[in-house]
Scaffold this motif. Structure first.
Motif, short mmCIF file in Angstrom:
data_model
loop_
_atom_site.label_atom_id
_atom_site.label_comp_id
_atom_site.label_asym_id
_atom_site.label_seq_id
_atom_site.Cartn_x
_atom_site.Cartn_y
_atom_site.Cartn_z
N ARG A 50 0.77 -1.17 -0.09
CA ARG A 50 0.09 0.01 0.01
C ARG A 50 0.95 1.26 -0.08
N HIS A 59 1.68 5.22 0.86
CA HIS A 59 1.22 6.24 1.87
C HIS A 59 1.76 7.59 1.25
N ARG A 60 1.31 8.61 1.62
CA ARG A 60 1.56 9.97 1.35
C ARG A 60 2.41 10.45 2.63
N ILE A 61 3.62 11.11 2.42
CA ILE A 61 4.17 11.59 3.25
C ILE A 61 4.62 13.13 2.77
N ARG A 115 5.27 9.87 -2.31
CA ARG A 115 4.43 8.61 -1.96
C ARG A 115 5.63 7.68 -1.36
N TYR A 125 6.35 3.54 0.31
CA TYR A 125 5.85 2.25 0.33
C TYR A 125 6.54 1.39 1.53
N TYR A 168 9.49 5.75 7.34
CA TYR A 168 9.44 6.18 6.01
C TYR A 168 10.59 7.08 5.49
N VAL A 207 2.31 11.39 7.89
CA VAL A 207 2.13 10.27 7.10
C VAL A 207 0.59 10.31 7.03
N ASP A 208 0.05 10.08 5.86
CA ASP A 208 -1.51 10.05 5.45
C ASP A 208 -2.17 11.01 6.46
N THR A 261 3.61 11.88 12.57
CA THR A 261 4.42 10.78 13.10
C THR A 261 5.50 11.31 13.81
#
Length: 190
Positions: free
Chosen positions: A98, A100-102, A142, A144, A149, A169-170, A174
């Motif tokens: 999936r 993820h947008r960071i 993005r 993964y 990340y 993140v999303d 974080t």
């Protein structure tokens, strides 16, 4: 004998050292060591000289390996004249992981000295160093895989200022850290 009973560990170490020494000095029959019985150019059982195979710089397949591949049904091209096999054909991609947008961001009351970042699973911006970004900087991409990340490294300029780094993140923060002082350094990971 009394010495061995009082110091069994030392006795075991001496015995092991002697065994290693004997193994290095006395060649085994039929071995391929550098001793007189198995060295390069040594006389073989028929009186002729034997040669010891030397490692090569390019890979090669043995006849046994090719036969094993043929019996197992695997398709494997042979290595011919030092050329490596072409590899498996196909296409790459991250199909089961999936995305993820960071977002990495920095803000400061005075100009920021240096921002460095490392985002190993980003396809478009895996790493970089940015200078002269002014009072704020941000980057979105993005990623993964599993957290963590990204990593971000910051250094303030000569003024005694406050710098804050934030990793989102999303849409969820974080990591958020703040540093103050001239040439203050900061590390964020999230």
């Amino acid at each position: 004998m009394d010495l061995v009973r009082r110091h069994p560990v030392a006795a075991a170490a001496v015995a092991a050292a002697l065994l290693v020494l004997v193994a290095l000095v006395v060649p085994l029959p039929g071995g391929s060591g550098d001793g007189p019985a198995g060295g390069p150019g040594a006389a073989g059982p028929d009186g002729g000289t034997t040669s010891v195979p030397r490692p090569t710089s390019s890979p090669s397949m043995t006849i046994a390996a090719e036969a094993a591949d043929a019996t197992s049904g695997l398709v494997r091209p042979s290595v011919v004249r030092g050329h490596e096999p072409a590899g498996l054909s196909g296409s790459g991609g991250v199909l089961n992981v999936r995305a993820h947008r960071i977002t990495l961001s920095v803000r400061s009351s005075d100009p920021i000295g240096v921002v460095g970042y490392n985002i190993p699973t980003s396809r478009d911006r895996p790493s970089g160093v940015v200078r002269g970004v002014g009072r704020s900087w941000s980057l979105s991409t993005r990623v993964y895989g599993r957290p963590d990340y990204a990593q971000m490294f910051l250094q303030a300029g000569p003024a005694s200022v406050s710098m804050t780094c934030t990793i989102t993140v999303d849409g969820k923060v974080t990591e958020q850290r703040t540093t103050t002082g001239p040439y203050g350094q900061l590390f964020c990971q999230g």
